[in-house]
Write a protein that holds these residues in place. Structure first.
Motif, PDB file in Angstrom:
ATOM      1  N   MET A   1     -30.554  31.881  17.385  1.00  0.00           N
ATOM      2  CA  MET A   1     -30.908  31.591  18.767  1.00  0.00           C
ATOM      3  C   MET A   1     -31.599  30.230  18.827  1.00  0.00           C
ATOM      4  O   MET A   1     -32.418  29.898  17.985  1.00  0.00           O
ATOM      5  N   ALA A   2     -31.275  29.450  19.821  1.00  0.00           N
ATOM      6  CA  ALA A   2     -31.801  28.095  19.973  1.00  0.00           C
ATOM      7  C   ALA A   2     -33.226  28.118  20.500  1.00  0.00           C
ATOM      8  O   ALA A   2     -33.590  28.956  21.325  1.00  0.00           O
ATOM      9  N   ASP A   3     -34.033  27.164  20.010  1.00  0.00           N
ATOM     10  CA  ASP A   3     -35.350  26.949  20.588  1.00  0.00           C
ATOM     11  C   ASP A   3     -35.147  26.297  21.950  1.00  0.00           C
ATOM     12  O   ASP A   3     -34.287  25.425  22.106  1.00  0.00           O
ATOM     13  N   ARG A   4     -35.932  26.721  22.936  1.00  0.00           N
ATOM     14  CA  ARG A   4     -35.712  26.260  24.307  1.00  0.00           C
ATOM     15  C   ARG A   4     -36.987  25.714  24.925  1.00  0.00           C
ATOM     16  O   ARG A   4     -38.062  26.269  24.706  1.00  0.00           O
ATOM     17  N   VAL A   5     -36.844  24.633  25.693  1.00  0.00           N
ATOM     18  CA  VAL A   5     -37.961  23.987  26.378  1.00  0.00           C
ATOM     19  C   VAL A   5     -37.496  23.516  27.753  1.00  0.00           C
ATOM     20  O   VAL A   5     -36.302  23.518  28.053  1.00  0.00           O
ATOM     21  N   SER A   6     -38.429  23.051  28.549  1.00  0.00           N
ATOM     22  CA  SER A   6     -38.093  22.437  29.835  1.00  0.00           C
ATOM     23  C   SER A   6     -37.573  21.026  29.589  1.00  0.00           C
ATOM     24  O   SER A   6     -38.004  20.348  28.655  1.00  0.00           O
ATOM     25  N   ALA A   7     -36.640  20.602  30.445  1.00  0.00           N
ATOM     26  CA  ALA A   7     -36.069  19.260  30.320  1.00  0.00           C
ATOM     27  C   ALA A   7     -35.571  18.795  31.683  1.00  0.00           C
ATOM     28  O   ALA A   7     -35.262  19.609  32.551  1.00  0.00           O
ATOM     29  N   SER A   8     -35.516  17.476  31.830  1.00  0.00           N
ATOM     30  CA  SER A   8     -34.975  16.891  33.054  1.00  0.00           C
ATOM     31  C   SER A   8     -34.130  15.682  32.676  1.00  0.00           C
ATOM     32  O   SER A   8     -34.322  15.084  31.612  1.00  0.00           O
ATOM     33  N   ILE A   9     -33.217  15.343  33.556  1.00  0.00           N
ATOM     34  CA  ILE A   9     -32.367  14.179  33.338  1.00  0.00           C
ATOM     35  C   ILE A   9     -32.117  13.496  34.679  1.00  0.00           C
ATOM     36  O   ILE A   9     -31.937  14.167  35.701  1.00  0.00           O
ATOM     37  N   THR A  10     -32.163  12.171  34.663  1.00  0.00           N
ATOM     38  CA  THR A  10     -31.847  11.375  35.839  1.00  0.00           C
ATOM     39  C   THR A  10     -30.618  10.556  35.486  1.00  0.00           C
ATOM     40  O   THR A  10     -30.594   9.874  34.457  1.00  0.00           O
ATOM     41  N   ILE A  11     -29.591  10.646  36.323  1.00  0.00           N
ATOM     42  CA  ILE A  11     -28.300  10.002  36.056  1.00  0.00           C
ATOM     43  C   ILE A  11     -27.976   9.042  37.196  1.00  0.00           C
ATOM     44  O   ILE A  11     -28.200   9.350  38.365  1.00  0.00           O
ATOM     45  N   GLY A  12     -27.432   7.892  36.833  1.00  0.00           N
ATOM     46  CA  GLY A  12     -27.016   6.908  37.834  1.00  0.00           C
ATOM     47  C   GLY A  12     -25.761   6.195  37.378  1.00  0.00           C
ATOM     48  O   GLY A  12     -25.069   6.640  36.468  1.00  0.00           O
ATOM     49  N   GLY A  13     -25.470   5.071  38.009  1.00  0.00           N
ATOM     50  CA  GLY A  13     -24.304   4.278  37.638  1.00  0.00           C
ATOM     51  C   GLY A  13     -23.144   4.491  38.581  1.00  0.00           C
ATOM     52  O   GLY A  13     -23.281   5.116  39.639  1.00  0.00           O
ATOM     53  N   THR A  14     -21.998   3.989  38.192  1.00  0.00           N
ATOM     54  CA  THR A  14     -20.800   4.049  39.027  1.00  0.00           C
ATOM     55  C   THR A  14     -19.839   5.082  38.464  1.00  0.00           C
ATOM     56  O   THR A  14     -19.482   5.032  37.289  1.00  0.00           O
ATOM     57  N   LEU A  15     -19.427   5.996  39.318  1.00  0.00           N
ATOM     58  CA  LEU A  15     -18.575   7.103  38.903  1.00  0.00           C
ATOM     59  C   LEU A  15     -17.353   7.192  39.825  1.00  0.00           C
ATOM     60  O   LEU A  15     -17.499   7.289  41.047  1.00  0.00           O
ATOM     61  N   PRO A  16     -16.154   7.164  39.253  1.00  0.00           N
ATOM     62  CA  PRO A  16     -14.955   7.370  40.081  1.00  0.00           C
ATOM     63  C   PRO A  16     -14.945   8.792  40.660  1.00  0.00           C
ATOM     64  O   PRO A  16     -15.283   9.752  39.969  1.00  0.00           O
ATOM     65  N   ARG A  17     -14.566   8.901  41.903  1.00  0.00           N
ATOM     66  CA  ARG A  17     -14.519  10.215  42.561  1.00  0.00           C
ATOM     67  C   ARG A  17     -13.602  11.194  41.827  1.00  0.00           C
ATOM     68  O   ARG A  17     -13.822  12.394  41.855  1.00  0.00           O
ATOM     69  N   SER A  18     -12.593  10.674  41.142  1.00  0.00           N
ATOM     70  CA  SER A  18     -11.669  11.548  40.420  1.00  0.00           C
ATOM     71  C   SER A  18     -12.363  12.310  39.283  1.00  0.00           C
ATOM     72  O   SER A  18     -11.867  13.347  38.841  1.00  0.00           O
ATOM     73  N   LEU A  19     -13.514  11.829  38.832  1.00  0.00           N
ATOM     74  CA  LEU A  19     -14.247  12.487  37.749  1.00  0.00           C
ATOM     75  C   LEU A  19     -15.310  13.471  38.256  1.00  0.00           C
ATOM     76  O   LEU A  19     -15.946  14.160  37.451  1.00  0.00           O
ATOM     77  N   LEU A  20     -15.498  13.527  39.551  1.00  0.00           N
ATOM     78  CA  LEU A  20     -16.537  14.410  40.106  1.00  0.00           C
ATOM     79  C   LEU A  20     -16.377  15.878  39.714  1.00  0.00           C
ATOM     80  O   LEU A  20     -17.370  16.512  39.353  1.00  0.00           O
ATOM     81  N   PRO A  21     -15.181  16.458  39.758  1.00  0.00           N
ATOM     82  CA  PRO A  21     -15.078  17.875  39.379  1.00  0.00           C
ATOM     83  C   PRO A  21     -15.586  18.155  37.955  1.00  0.00           C
ATOM     84  O   PRO A  21     -16.304  19.130  37.731  1.00  0.00           O
ATOM     85  N   ASP A  22     -15.254  17.300  37.005  1.00  0.00           N
ATOM     86  CA  ASP A  22     -15.733  17.482  35.631  1.00  0.00           C
ATOM     87  C   ASP A  22     -17.245  17.306  35.551  1.00  0.00           C
ATOM     88  O   ASP A  22     -17.935  18.073  34.876  1.00  0.00           O
TER      89      ASP A  22
END
Length: 147
Positions: A1-22
């Motif tokens: 079983m994995a050790d677990r903690v709280s985490a956060s991520i902030t994501i930015g940049g340019t993303l093609p709409r075609s990749l949104l579902p993934d």
């Protein structure tokens, strides 16, 4: 079983709409939210022109491995904070600027960067120390969707 903690991520940049579902599927797979203890992420929570801030408790090893790898593969900058796990690892911030390698920085439980004496000696100058902190305090750009 994995050790677990709280985490956060902030994501930015340019993303093609075609990749949104993934992109959305990876976020939902991780059980992320836009608020601590908030509702599960939905695509309606994305605000174009603002970076996307996501968080969760009980994150395996404090990393969003598949999401982070996907962001690197698609050149999407991010900054991730994860809490420490007593006796295993300390809190850290991981930064990807959209190019190069992910860089990790020691942090505390409030996401403030820390350095020890060995890092100060390795960096060698006050200017290099300030540069280290500036790199770790990377400002994630807004998320922009392109056709």
């Amino acid at each position: 079983m994995a050790d677990r903690v709280s985490a956060s991520i902030t994501i930015g940049g340019t993303l093609p709409r075609s990749l949104l579902p993934d992109f959305f599927a990876l976020i939902q797979e991780q059980g992320l939210s836009t608020e601590w203890d908030g509702e599960p992420f939905t695509p309606a929570m994305v605000r174009e022109g603002m970076s996307l801030e996501l968080m969760a408790h009980e994150v395996a090893w404090g990393r969003f491995e598949r999401l982070e790898s996907w962001c690197v593969e698609h050149d999407l900058p991010f900054a991730r904070w994860s809490g420490g796990y007593c006796g295993q690892w300390g809190a850290e911030r991981a930064v990807f600027t959209g190019a190069g390698e992910v860089q990790c920085y020691a942090a505390d439980e409030d996401d403030y960067l820390l350095i020890g004496r060995c890092t100060v000696e390795r960096l060698g100058s006050y200017a290099a120390i300030l540069g280290h902190f500036a790199a770790g305090d990377f400002a994630v750009p807004p998320l922009r969707l392109m056709p």
